[in-house]
Design a protein around this motif. Structure first.
Motif, PDB file in Angstrom:
ATOM      1  N   ILE A  27      74.546 -18.253  68.249  1.00 37.22           N
ATOM      2  CA  ILE A  27      73.742 -17.562  67.235  1.00 37.22           C
ATOM      3  C   ILE A  27      73.810 -18.283  65.893  1.00 37.22           C
ATOM      4  N   ARG A  32      68.287 -23.460  64.133  1.00 36.68           N
ATOM      5  CA  ARG A  32      68.116 -22.897  62.794  1.00 36.68           C
ATOM      6  C   ARG A  32      68.130 -24.034  61.775  1.00 36.68           C
ATOM      7  N   LYS A  43      77.372 -15.989  60.023  1.00 37.74           N
ATOM      8  CA  LYS A  43      77.197 -16.934  58.912  1.00 37.74           C
ATOM      9  C   LYS A  43      78.257 -16.716  57.839  1.00 37.74           C
ATOM     10  N   GLN A  45      69.917  -9.226  66.321  1.00 37.23           N
ATOM     11  CA  GLN A  45      70.155 -10.658  66.128  1.00 37.23           C
ATOM     12  C   GLN A  45      70.322 -11.004  64.649  1.00 37.23           C
ATOM     13  N   ASP A  46      69.501 -10.417  63.797  1.00 39.48           N
ATOM     14  CA  ASP A  46      69.587 -10.716  62.361  1.00 39.48           C
ATOM     15  C   ASP A  46      70.931 -10.274  61.790  1.00 39.48           C
ATOM     16  N   ARG A  47      71.348  -9.066  62.160  1.00 36.90           N
ATOM     17  CA  ARG A  47      72.613  -8.548  61.627  1.00 36.90           C
ATOM     18  C   ARG A  47      73.803  -9.350  62.157  1.00 36.90           C
ATOM     19  N   PHE A  96      73.733 -12.494  63.110  1.00 41.84           N
ATOM     20  CA  PHE A  96      73.715 -13.804  62.451  1.00 41.84           C
ATOM     21  C   PHE A  96      74.333 -13.723  61.058  1.00 41.84           C
ATOM     22  N   GLU A  97      74.036 -12.662  60.329  1.00 41.32           N
ATOM     23  CA  GLU A  97      74.596 -12.500  58.977  1.00 41.32           C
ATOM     24  C   GLU A  97      76.120 -12.458  59.020  1.00 41.32           C
ATOM     25  N   GLU A 131      64.783 -16.649  71.302  1.00 40.46           N
ATOM     26  CA  GLU A 131      63.413 -16.139  71.322  1.00 40.46           C
ATOM     27  C   GLU A 131      62.937 -15.898  72.755  1.00 40.46           C
ATOM     28  N   PRO A 143      65.450  -8.011  67.686  1.00 37.62           N
ATOM     29  CA  PRO A 143      65.568  -8.898  66.512  1.00 37.62           C
ATOM     30  C   PRO A 143      66.455  -8.345  65.404  1.00 37.62           C
ATOM     31  N   ASP A 144      66.464  -7.016  65.228  1.00 35.83           N
ATOM     32  CA  ASP A 144      67.318  -6.433  64.193  1.00 35.83           C
ATOM     33  C   ASP A 144      68.794  -6.672  64.499  1.00 35.83           C
ATOM     34  N   SER A 152      68.184 -19.720  67.056  1.00 36.62           N
ATOM     35  CA  SER A 152      67.505 -18.432  67.126  1.00 36.62           C
ATOM     36  C   SER A 152      67.095 -18.214  68.585  1.00 36.62           C
TER      37      SER A 152
END
Length: 532
Positions: free
Chosen positions: A494, A531, A363, A355-357, A359-360, A500, A352-353, A498
Motif C-alpha cells: 500500500i 504511487r 505513510k 485504502q485511503d485511510r 495509506f495515511e 485498483e 477506496p475509503d 494504489s
C-alpha cells in the motif's frame, strides 16, 4: 480393463459408505439430537468429487438447517459427527474440557505421509503436547522481531520487481493469489529454510515448484488416496501407499538435512526456523522469563499460548520429526497466508475509503522511520492496519472449520436438561466461517467494516465467535508470524502502490467449489499502480 477396475472401485466406495450409514443410522435419533437431512451417498459423494459444492456451502447449509439447536449431527462419509452451533459449547469442548478433546481427526497419519503425519497439525496425545512445548518458544515476540527483518527484505524485493515491471510496460494487472503465493513462498524460503529465492523474477525456481506440488492436496491422485485411506486404511497401509511420492519430498528433505549439517560443521547461526528447530532438538530453545509473563500480542486476532506450550520438555526429536515442522511451515505460508493476503487486497481495492485511510497510517509510520527499515514494533502500533486485517480474517478466514476428537467418554449438557453421552472417537466440528458470518454475532456480516475492531467496538465481540486462528490450547502456533508477515507485505504494497479494480475483477467475488479453503472462482485480478 482399467475402466472395469474403476467401476469396481466406485461400487466398493459407495457400498462402504452405505454400510457405515446403515450401521450408524440411528445414532442421533437414539440420543435425542437433531441431525441434518441425509442427501444419499451418491448425491453427496458425486457433488464433492465433481466440485459442485464447496466446503463453505456445506457448512452454511448444516449450520442453518436447525437454527434453534445448539448442536446438530451429520454424517461425514458415514461417520456420525457433531457440528457445534453455540459459542459456549465451543468453549466447553475446546477450552474447558480440552483434556478430553485435545486431538484433531487424523486425516493424514504418519503411515500415509511421514512429513504431514508428523507435523504439529496431525500429532496426537502426549507427542503433540511435547512438540507444542518444543516449538512454542520459536514463535514468541522476540523471535518475530528478528524474523521481521528477513520478511522486510522480501517485501523490498517485491516492490522493486513490480515498479520495474510498471516502468517497462506501464501499471500491470496481477492475479493476487499467484502474486502472493510467490511472495509468501520467498518469505518461507528465507525465514524457514535459509534459502534466498526470487519467485517473481524466476517463475519456475525449484523451491517454488516443489512447494506447489507438496501443498496441492486437491490434486486428484492425492484426494483419492486420502479418501481410500479413510474407507479402507488396512489395505492402503498394507500396500504402503504414500500421499506424497518420495520424489516430491526429496528436494525438501535434502535441502533441510544438508543445511543442518553445514550449520553444525561450520557453527553457522542464522535467525530462521531451521536454526530454531536445531536449538529445539537440543533442548536449547526455551521461553525467556519476560516472555512468559508478557501479554503483548501481534494484533486482535493473535491467540495466546496455553500452559502446555510454556512447559519445558526434554525429548529427542528425529530428523523426520524436525523436517515435518518445516513442511507444515511451508504449507501454512504458501497456501494460507497467500489466501488471506489475496482477499485482503481485494477488500482494500473495492473499498477506496479503507485504502485511503490505511495509506495515511502507513505513510505516517514510513515518514517516522526516516529511511530506516520497518520493524516488528512499528507494526504493533498500527491500529487501523490491525482493524483491516482482523476484519478480512473475519470475512475470509483461512480455514472454514476446525475439529476436535473425543478421547475420553464425556457427558455433555448441550441444552438445558439435554445431555449427550459422547463416545470416544466422536468428532466435533467448530464452524468458524458460520460464526464469522452469523448476523447475531457480526451485524451486516457481508459488509467489510474494519470499525468492528476499533478500540470502542472490539470489546463487544464474543471471543468464542471470532476464531481466525482456531480456539483453545490447540490453536495456531504461528499466529504471530502470520500476522507479522501479512501486515509487513500490506505495508510495503500500500505504501508503494494504489490497488485498483479492472474489467477482470469479479465484484462481488464468487467462491470456487473448493473443499479446503476460500478460493475465488475466477481469481482476484487487481492493477498495481505505482504511487508518485
Amino acid at each position: 480393463m482399467f475402466l472395469f477396475l474403476l467401476i469396481l472401485l466406485v461400487i466398493f466406495v459407495v457400498y462402504k459408505i452405505h454400510d457405515l450409514d446403515t450401521k450408524n443410522g440411528d445414532f442421533f435419533f437414539n440420543r435425542n439430537i437433531r441431525s441434518v437431512k441425509r442427501r444419499g451417498v451418491l448425491n453427496g459423494l458425486l457433488k464433492v468429487v465433481l466440485r459442485q459444492v464447496s466446503m463453505v456451502e456445506i457448512i452454511y447449509e448444516m449450520y442453518y438447517e436447525h437454527p434453534r439447536e445448539k448442536l446438530v449431527g451429520f454424517w461425514d462419509m458415514g461417520r456420525p459427527t457433531i457440528l457445534l452451533r453455540d459459542p459456549e459449547l465451543v468453549k466447553t469442548v475446546a477450552v474447558k474440557e480440552f483434556d478430553r478433546f485435545q486431538d484433531r481427526r487424523a486425516v493424514i497419519t504418519e503411515q500415509m505421509d511421514e512429513l504431514f503425519g508428523n507435523s504439529l497439525l496431525m500429532l496426537k496425545a502426549q507427542k503433540w503436547r511435547d512438540m507444542r512445548s518444543t516449538l512454542s518458544p520459536a514463535f514468541t515476540g522476540s523471535k518475530m522481531r528478528v524474523m521481521c527483518e528477513l520478511v522486510v527484505e522480501i517485501c523490498e524485493q517485491m516492490v522493486e520487481f513490480v515498479k520495474q515491471d510498471a516502468k517497462v510496460k506501464g501499471p500491470q494487472e496481477y492475479e493476487m493469489k499467484d502474486l502472493f503465493s510467490r511472495l509468501t513462498n520467498d518469505v518461507i524460503a528465507t525465514c524457514a529454510f535459509g534459502v534466498k529465492v526470487d519467485s517473481l523474477k524466476e517463475k519456475k525456481n525449484e523451491f517454488y515448484l516443489s512447494a506447489q506440488v507438496l501443498s496441492n492436496f486437491l490434486a486428484p491422485t492425492k484426494g483419492l488416496k486420502i479418501v481410500f485411506y479413510r474407507l479402507m486404511p488396512t489395505i492402503m497401509k498394507a500396500l504402503n501407499v504414500k500421499i506424497n511420492e518420495p520424489r516430491e519430498t526429496a528436494f525438501l528433505r535434502t535441502l533441510i538435512t544438508e543445511s543442518m549439517k553445514i550449520r553444525e560443521e561450520k557453527n553457522i547461526v542464522r535467525p530462521d526456523m531451521i536454526n530454531l528447530l536445531m536449538d529445539a532438538r537440543k533442548g536449547r530453545l526455551t521461553h525467556a522469563t519476560s516472555e512468559k509473563d508478557s501479554s503483548q500480542s501481534a494484533g486482535f486476532a493473535t491467540v495466546e499460548e496455553s500452559n502446555i506450550g510454556l512447559r519445558t520438555v526434554r525429548r529427542e526429536w528425529t530428523d523426520d520429526e524436525i523436517l515435518a515442522q518445516c513442511f507444515l511451515f511451508l504449507l501454512a505460508g504458501f497456501e494460507t497466508s497467500s489466501s488471506v493476503l489475496s482477499f485482503t487486497a481485494y477488500e482494500i481495492a473495492v473499498n477506496p475509503d479503507v485504502q485511503d485511510r490505511l495509506f495515511e497510517e502507513i505513510k505516517a509510520v514510513h515518514d517516522e522511520l526516516d529511511g530506516k527499515s520497518l520493524t516488528y514494533d512499528n507494526l504493533q502500533r498500527m491500529k487501523y492496519m490491525d482493524m483491516v486485517v482482523s476484519e478480512s480474517m473475519r470475512k475470509w478466514p483461512a480455514a472454514p472449520f476446525v475439529d476436535r476428537v473425543c478421547n475420553k467418554e464425556f457427558k455433555l449438557e448441550f441444552d438445558k436438561g439435554r445431555y449427550f453421552d459422547v463416545p470416544v472417537e466422536t468428532t466435533f466440528w467448530i464452524p468458524i466461517v458460520a460464526f464469522h458470518r452469523d448476523p447475531q454475532y457480526f451485524p451486516d456480516p457481508e459488509k467489510f467494516d474494519p470499525e468492528r475492531f476499533s478500540d470502542e467496538n472490539k470489546s463487544s465481540i464474543n471471543p468464542n465467535t471470532y476464531l481466525p486462528f482456531g480456539v483453545g490450547p490447540r490453536n495456531c502456533i504461528g499466529s504471530r508470524f502470520a500476522l507479522m508477515e501479512v501486515k509487513s507485505i500490506l505495508f510495503y504494497l500500500i505504501l508503494n502502490f494504489s490497488l485498483e479494480i479492472t474489467d477482470n475483477t469479479q465484484v462481488p467475488i464468487k467462491l470456487a467449489k473448493s473443499l479446503n479453503s476460500f478460493q475465488a472462482e475466477n481469481g482476484i485480478h487487481l492493477k498495481l499502480r505505482p504511487r508518485v
